[in-house]
Design a protein around this motif. Structure first.
Motif, PDB file in Angstrom:
ATOM      1  N   ARG A 112      -4.478  -4.153   0.015  1.00  0.00           N
ATOM      2  CA  ARG A 112      -3.831  -3.010  -0.647  1.00  0.00           C
ATOM      3  C   ARG A 112      -2.406  -3.380  -1.016  1.00  0.00           C
ATOM      4  O   ARG A 112      -1.701  -4.020  -0.252  1.00  0.00           O
ATOM      5  CB  ARG A 112      -3.828  -1.764   0.263  1.00  0.00           C
ATOM      6  N   SER A 113      -2.022  -2.958  -2.221  1.00  0.00           N
ATOM      7  CA  SER A 113      -0.751  -3.381  -2.774  1.00  0.00           C
ATOM      8  C   SER A 113       0.132  -2.163  -3.043  1.00  0.00           C
ATOM      9  O   SER A 113      -0.347  -1.143  -3.541  1.00  0.00           O
ATOM     10  CB  SER A 113      -1.103  -4.113  -4.067  1.00  0.00           C
ATOM     11  N   TYR A 114       1.405  -2.270  -2.688  1.00  0.00           N
ATOM     12  CA  TYR A 114       2.354  -1.156  -2.874  1.00  0.00           C
ATOM     13  C   TYR A 114       3.533  -1.660  -3.703  1.00  0.00           C
ATOM     14  O   TYR A 114       3.714  -2.867  -3.888  1.00  0.00           O
ATOM     15  CB  TYR A 114       2.875  -0.667  -1.515  1.00  0.00           C
ATOM     16  N   HIS A 115       4.354  -0.703  -4.181  1.00  0.00           N
ATOM     17  CA  HIS A 115       5.570  -1.068  -4.905  1.00  0.00           C
ATOM     18  C   HIS A 115       6.670  -0.081  -4.525  1.00  0.00           C
ATOM     19  O   HIS A 115       6.407   1.132  -4.489  1.00  0.00           O
ATOM     20  CB  HIS A 115       5.332  -1.063  -6.418  1.00  0.00           C
ATOM     21  N   VAL A 116       7.880  -0.603  -4.255  1.00  0.00           N
ATOM     22  CA  VAL A 116       8.950   0.292  -3.769  1.00  0.00           C
ATOM     23  C   VAL A 116       9.233   1.437  -4.746  1.00  0.00           C
ATOM     24  O   VAL A 116       9.601   2.532  -4.338  1.00  0.00           O
ATOM     25  CB  VAL A 116      10.258  -0.478  -3.466  1.00  0.00           C
ATOM     26  N   LYS A 117       9.044   1.196  -6.053  1.00  0.00           N
ATOM     27  CA  LYS A 117       9.351   2.235  -7.036  1.00  0.00           C
ATOM     28  C   LYS A 117       8.091   2.939  -7.550  1.00  0.00           C
ATOM     29  O   LYS A 117       8.053   4.155  -7.682  1.00  0.00           O
ATOM     30  CB  LYS A 117      10.087   1.572  -8.205  1.00  0.00           C
ATOM     31  N   LYS A 122       3.748   5.891   2.135  1.00  0.00           N
ATOM     32  CA  LYS A 122       4.262   7.195   2.593  1.00  0.00           C
ATOM     33  C   LYS A 122       5.392   7.026   3.607  1.00  0.00           C
ATOM     34  O   LYS A 122       6.289   7.859   3.713  1.00  0.00           O
ATOM     35  CB  LYS A 122       3.115   7.998   3.229  1.00  0.00           C
ATOM     36  N   SER A 123       5.341   5.907   4.366  1.00  0.00           N
ATOM     37  CA  SER A 123       6.293   5.707   5.470  1.00  0.00           C
ATOM     38  C   SER A 123       7.657   5.194   5.014  1.00  0.00           C
ATOM     39  O   SER A 123       8.587   5.114   5.818  1.00  0.00           O
ATOM     40  CB  SER A 123       5.699   4.667   6.429  1.00  0.00           C
ATOM     41  N   MET A 124       7.807   4.832   3.737  1.00  0.00           N
ATOM     42  CA  MET A 124       9.022   4.119   3.292  1.00  0.00           C
ATOM     43  C   MET A 124      10.309   4.922   3.546  1.00  0.00           C
ATOM     44  O   MET A 124      10.402   6.091   3.198  1.00  0.00           O
ATOM     45  CB  MET A 124       8.921   3.770   1.804  1.00  0.00           C
ATOM     46  N   SER A 136      10.138   0.016   7.973  1.00  0.00           N
ATOM     47  CA  SER A 136       9.497   1.297   7.629  1.00  0.00           C
ATOM     48  C   SER A 136       8.319   1.111   6.671  1.00  0.00           C
ATOM     49  O   SER A 136       7.645   2.076   6.325  1.00  0.00           O
ATOM     50  CB  SER A 136      10.524   2.245   6.981  1.00  0.00           C
ATOM     51  N   MET A 137       8.072  -0.128   6.237  1.00  0.00           N
ATOM     52  CA  MET A 137       7.030  -0.358   5.228  1.00  0.00           C
ATOM     53  C   MET A 137       5.671  -0.537   5.920  1.00  0.00           C
ATOM     54  O   MET A 137       5.356  -1.616   6.439  1.00  0.00           O
ATOM     55  CB  MET A 137       7.378  -1.597   4.372  1.00  0.00           C
ATOM     56  N   LYS A 138       4.884   0.539   5.933  1.00  0.00           N
ATOM     57  CA  LYS A 138       3.594   0.533   6.666  1.00  0.00           C
ATOM     58  C   LYS A 138       2.464   0.938   5.727  1.00  0.00           C
ATOM     59  O   LYS A 138       2.656   1.770   4.838  1.00  0.00           O
ATOM     60  CB  LYS A 138       3.664   1.540   7.832  1.00  0.00           C
ATOM     61  N   GLU A 141      -3.116   3.711   5.179  1.00  0.00           N
ATOM     62  CA  GLU A 141      -4.380   4.002   5.873  1.00  0.00           C
ATOM     63  C   GLU A 141      -4.382   3.586   7.333  1.00  0.00           C
ATOM     64  O   GLU A 141      -4.930   4.277   8.171  1.00  0.00           O
ATOM     65  CB  GLU A 141      -5.539   3.322   5.143  1.00  0.00           C
ATOM     66  N   THR A 142      -3.773   2.416   7.636  1.00  0.00           N
ATOM     67  CA  THR A 142      -3.874   1.906   9.016  1.00  0.00           C
ATOM     68  C   THR A 142      -2.561   2.025   9.774  1.00  0.00           C
ATOM     69  O   THR A 142      -2.543   1.875  10.996  1.00  0.00           O
ATOM     70  CB  THR A 142      -4.264   0.411   9.009  1.00  0.00           C
ATOM     71  N   GLY A 143      -1.443   2.229   9.074  1.00  0.00           N
ATOM     72  CA  GLY A 143      -0.137   2.270   9.731  1.00  0.00           C
ATOM     73  C   GLY A 143       0.371   0.878  10.091  1.00  0.00           C
ATOM     74  O   GLY A 143       1.412   0.732  10.733  1.00  0.00           O
ATOM     75  N   GLU A 144      -0.375  -0.163   9.693  1.00  0.00           N
ATOM     76  CA  GLU A 144       0.052  -1.532  10.022  1.00  0.00           C
ATOM     77  C   GLU A 144       1.175  -1.986   9.083  1.00  0.00           C
ATOM     78  O   GLU A 144       1.339  -1.471   7.970  1.00  0.00           O
ATOM     79  CB  GLU A 144      -1.147  -2.495   9.906  1.00  0.00           C
ATOM     80  N   ALA A 145       1.917  -3.010   9.545  1.00  0.00           N
ATOM     81  CA  ALA A 145       3.079  -3.489   8.781  1.00  0.00           C
ATOM     82  C   ALA A 145       2.659  -4.090   7.440  1.00  0.00           C
ATOM     83  O   ALA A 145       1.620  -4.756   7.335  1.00  0.00           O
ATOM     84  CB  ALA A 145       3.814  -4.535   9.602  1.00  0.00           C
TER      85      ALA A 145
END
Ligand code: AMP
Length: 206
Positions: A112-117, A122-124, A136-138, A141-145
């Motif tokens: 799974r891929s995220y982007h700061v902008k 959700k945790s950012m 804070s970047m988790k 779905e799993t809460g993993e780093a």
């Protein structure tokens, strides 16, 4: 879509993490944004596409990256009476890519891929200067780093783009006469990219 997705980048990163012979050879080149030797990646793909789940087809991601790799791929497929049936070119202007890759965070296990902008987890949380706090970047779905790729830096990008324009773009001309190449505008929201990809997979080709 239930089609095996074969990413040479993912396979090489796994080899680097496992400190295998291939991984030890590839690590420094990858970190600097260079291309790993044709022999290594062709060998990896040759072994992988012989596995049973590839019998009815597969998606290659990040391979072929050079004309030699494309020619070797064509040969491998021809031996099985097969050929490349679709090529999807994801187009993004060079100047947009720095923000895209430097802001990218990945959940390693799931991909799974995220982007700061554009797609923050959700945790950012951000610090006083507006930069994301790494701890804070988790994963949603799993809460993993989450992690950043060591080659997702502005300096490695310069080399990656040089390799892309010099070595990879000529592959499009290699496949265009076969009528299998489609262009997708990947400089838009995820839903727009996905619907264009679906259209390009249904259009023409073999
Ligand atoms: P990617 O995840 O596709 O961006 O690949 C990450 C890095 O792995 C690239 O920058 C290269 O160093 C290496 N790599 C992946 N696929 C190939 C390939 N087909 N040919 C050469 N190097 C590759």
């Amino acid at each position: 879509m239930g089609i095996p997705q074969l990413s040479t980048g993912d396979m090489l990163r796994a080899a680097v993490a496992a400190k295998s012979e291939v991984g030890l050879k590839a690590a420094a080149v990858m970190k600097a944004g260079g291309l790993v030797s044709d022999d290594i990646v062709i060998g990896i793909i040759r072994d992988r596409i012989r596995e049973p789940d590839c019998k009815v087809g597969f998606i290659l991601d990040g391979f072929p990256r050079t004309l030699v790799q494309a020619q070797e791929l064509d040969k491998m497929l021809a031996e099985e009476g097969a050929c490349v049936t679709k090529v999807v070119e994801l187009q993004v202007p060079d100047e947009v890519l720095e923000e895209r890759i430097c802001g990218r965070w990945i959940h390693k296990k799931s991909g799974r891929s995220y982007h700061v902008k554009y797609a923050p987890p959700k945790s950012m949380k951000k610090d006083g200067s507006g930069n994301p706090i790494p701890e804070s970047m988790k994963d949603d779905e799993t809460g993993e780093a989450l992690m950043q790729r060591p080659d997702d830096t502005a300096s490695a990008l310069v080399k990656r783009l040089k390799g892309y324009h010099g070595e990879t773009v000529p592959i499009l001309d290699h496949y265009k006469p076969h009528g299998v190449v489609s262009e997708v505008n990947a400089n838009q929201g995820m839903d727009g990219v996905w619907s264009e990809v679906l259209v390009s997979l249904k259009r023409g080709g073999k």
